[in-house]
Design an enzyme around this catalytic site. Sequence first.
Site, PDB file in Angstrom:
ATOM      1  N   ARG A   1       1.385   1.671  10.405  1.00  0.00           N
ATOM      2  CA  ARG A   1       1.036   1.974   9.017  1.00  0.00           C
ATOM      3  C   ARG A   1       2.294   1.860   8.162  1.00  0.00           C
ATOM      4  O   ARG A   1       3.173   2.719   8.211  1.00  0.00           O
ATOM      5  CB  ARG A   1       0.447   3.390   8.913  1.00  0.00           C
ATOM      6  CG  ARG A   1      -0.162   3.718   7.566  1.00  0.00           C
ATOM      7  CD  ARG A   1      -0.780   5.103   7.556  1.00  0.00           C
ATOM      8  NE  ARG A   1      -1.891   5.223   8.497  1.00  0.00           N
ATOM      9  CZ  ARG A   1      -3.147   4.876   8.222  1.00  0.00           C
ATOM     10  NH1 ARG A   1      -3.449   4.412   7.034  1.00  0.00           N
ATOM     11  NH2 ARG A   1      -4.082   5.021   9.132  1.00  0.00           N
TER      12      ARG A   1
ATOM     13  N   GLU B   1      -7.350  -0.574  14.552  1.00  0.00           N
ATOM     14  CA  GLU B   1      -7.980  -1.504  13.625  1.00  0.00           C
ATOM     15  C   GLU B   1      -7.024  -2.619  13.221  1.00  0.00           C
ATOM     16  O   GLU B   1      -5.909  -2.367  12.778  1.00  0.00           O
ATOM     17  CB  GLU B   1      -8.430  -0.734  12.379  1.00  0.00           C
ATOM     18  CG  GLU B   1      -9.094  -1.626  11.346  1.00  0.00           C
ATOM     19  CD  GLU B   1      -9.377  -0.888  10.045  1.00  0.00           C
ATOM     20  OE1 GLU B   1      -9.686   0.315  10.090  1.00  0.00           O
ATOM     21  OE2 GLU B   1      -9.273  -1.526   8.986  1.00  0.00           O
TER      22      GLU B   1
ATOM     23  N   SER C   1     -11.081  -6.102   9.194  1.00  0.00           N
ATOM     24  CA  SER C   1     -12.164  -5.392   8.539  1.00  0.00           C
ATOM     25  C   SER C   1     -13.013  -6.386   7.763  1.00  0.00           C
ATOM     26  O   SER C   1     -12.557  -6.963   6.789  1.00  0.00           O
ATOM     27  CB  SER C   1     -11.556  -4.348   7.604  1.00  0.00           C
ATOM     28  OG  SER C   1     -12.499  -3.379   7.301  1.00  0.00           O
TER      29      SER C   1
ATOM     30  N   ARG D   1       0.844  -1.206   0.000  1.00  0.00           N
ATOM     31  CA  ARG D   1       0.000   0.000   0.000  1.00  0.00           C
ATOM     32  C   ARG D   1       0.871   1.245   0.000  1.00  0.00           C
ATOM     33  O   ARG D   1       1.809   1.358   0.776  1.00  0.00           O
ATOM     34  CB  ARG D   1      -0.915  -0.013   1.234  1.00  0.00           C
ATOM     35  CG  ARG D   1      -1.812  -1.238   1.220  1.00  0.00           C
ATOM     36  CD  ARG D   1      -2.842  -1.245   2.316  1.00  0.00           C
ATOM     37  NE  ARG D   1      -3.639  -2.469   2.207  1.00  0.00           N
ATOM     38  CZ  ARG D   1      -4.635  -2.803   3.011  1.00  0.00           C
ATOM     39  NH1 ARG D   1      -4.967  -1.988   4.002  1.00  0.00           N
ATOM     40  NH2 ARG D   1      -5.303  -3.908   2.831  1.00  0.00           N
TER      41      ARG D   1
ATOM     42  N   ARG E   1       1.229  -5.710  11.950  1.00  0.00           N
ATOM     43  CA  ARG E   1       0.419  -4.832  12.790  1.00  0.00           C
ATOM     44  C   ARG E   1       0.010  -5.528  14.091  1.00  0.00           C
ATOM     45  O   ARG E   1       0.044  -4.924  15.166  1.00  0.00           O
ATOM     46  CB  ARG E   1      -0.817  -4.318  12.056  1.00  0.00           C
ATOM     47  CG  ARG E   1      -1.591  -3.303  12.895  1.00  0.00           C
ATOM     48  CD  ARG E   1      -2.787  -2.711  12.184  1.00  0.00           C
ATOM     49  NE  ARG E   1      -2.417  -1.627  11.277  1.00  0.00           N
ATOM     50  CZ  ARG E   1      -3.297  -0.802  10.721  1.00  0.00           C
ATOM     51  NH1 ARG E   1      -4.589  -0.949  10.972  1.00  0.00           N
ATOM     52  NH2 ARG E   1      -2.900   0.144   9.905  1.00  0.00           N
TER      53      ARG E   1
END
Length: 423
Positions: free
Chosen positions: A273, A347, A350, A258, A388
């Site tokens: 991130r 988070e 998802s 990403r 993460r």
Amino acid sequence: MVDIKQIRENPQLFKDGARAKKFDVNIDDLLAIDSTLLNVKKKLQDLTTEKNRLGKEIPRLAETEKQKALKILGELKTLEAELNDKIKELQPQFDALMLEVPQPPSPEVPFGEDDTQNVELRRWGAIRQFDFEYKDHIQLGTALNLIDVERGVKLAGTRNYFLKGDGALLHRAVLQFALDFMIQKGYTPMVVPLLMRDEAMRGTGYYPGAEEQTYRMERDELNLVGTAEVPLTAYHSGELLTEEMLPAKFVAMSSCFRREAGAAGKDTYGLYRIHQFDKVEQVIIGENDEAKSIAYHQEILANSEAVMQALNLPYRVVNVCTGDLGRGQVQKFDVETWMPSRKGFGETHSASRFYEFQARRMNLRYKTAGRQNLFCHTLNNTVIASPRVLIPILELYQNADGSVTIPQALRPYMNNREKIEAQ
RNA sequence: GGAGAGGUGGCCGAGCGGCUGAAGGCAACGGUUUGCUAAACCGUCGUACGGGUAAAAACCCGUACCCCGGGUUCGAAUCCCGGCCUCUCCGCCA
């Protein structure tokens, strides 16, 4: 993609949906183009009917009659060309607009502007209270020689990192644990290509929209996926499945890439991130049935919760509000895990359901027992994403002496060791 | 990278410029036979869009679609051009 017929019947639903989701699309323009297009197409069809009729007579006509017919046909052809030009102008506009129309959210979705208005549904696990000064994952990772951000940045730029020694092992352990868990649940494990054509990006709903977020191999016109959702969901794209094949349940572990464009300055510290990570992802391709979709949604959410519970990580589940939903999502539940260094829930998962939205875009259908062709429903959810998830693991499992206890569930993947300690 | 072959319905596979929405086979569905299953036999069996009758199921009419986009032609799955994709052989490499 949504069904144009449904927009025609109930434009307000789609206008409201777009507004709630904060997508800017002009439904009235779309409908205007649609009706013009429909009209032109009808004219063209009538004209073609006449042309075909005349054309079929030609071989049977006498010479003078024939010449006359040919002349009429010539005139029809000019008319036809005009109509075709009109269609060539409008059709692309129509298609582009259709790709923009968001799937209206479920009535279950709370109305809200952004992620601060997501609604907490439940919490699991006790949040650890420290009786010593706890370290964050970078401090732990550096002290225990598990994480090397500095050299990651030196070689690959910001938001890059190395995992090293037990850090690399822990990363592999948590992914393998999650993958094994899903396989045992009956999901088909897949190894997937990570460079996808634009078609697959469009089919899953990432394009148009997420181009800036995607690393693209311009020479080859391929896109590095941000999630295995893309290859897994698009796996059967363009196919006509049989009902017995459904639900198809897939799980894949893959690297994810990403660009994090537009997130400059946000979450710059640590492994939260980053540009590249690994993720175990679950995808269900199901029947065209809302009740079933909702049940599958609960299933994939439960799978992820079970993994977090096995790791004994405290988390909460939120019902993501309208303003934080993606274009295609009907409803989304995020699992957020407690991260001491963030002093809050971050988070980690998802879970989305799309109904026909993705399937329409990729022409993914199945034939029912009643021999009807329907679009499938699609869903996906994270099973685990690392590094993460290493943030809560390292931080919550740390000890006063600076060591980190290995979660019980991961020990079989770590040579049955109990602790990570400084060498 | 060099040379060649090819892309047709859920799948396999034929296809002369009008008689092909497309032979044949498989699969599927309905039926006959059968104690049951299988086999055999008979029948049905593409999709999308538009229009019509209809509450709906269904049916009827039209149009488009034989990889995609152009062209030739009164008429293209069939001829021509461009593109995309797949496969085979050779080379290189893992």
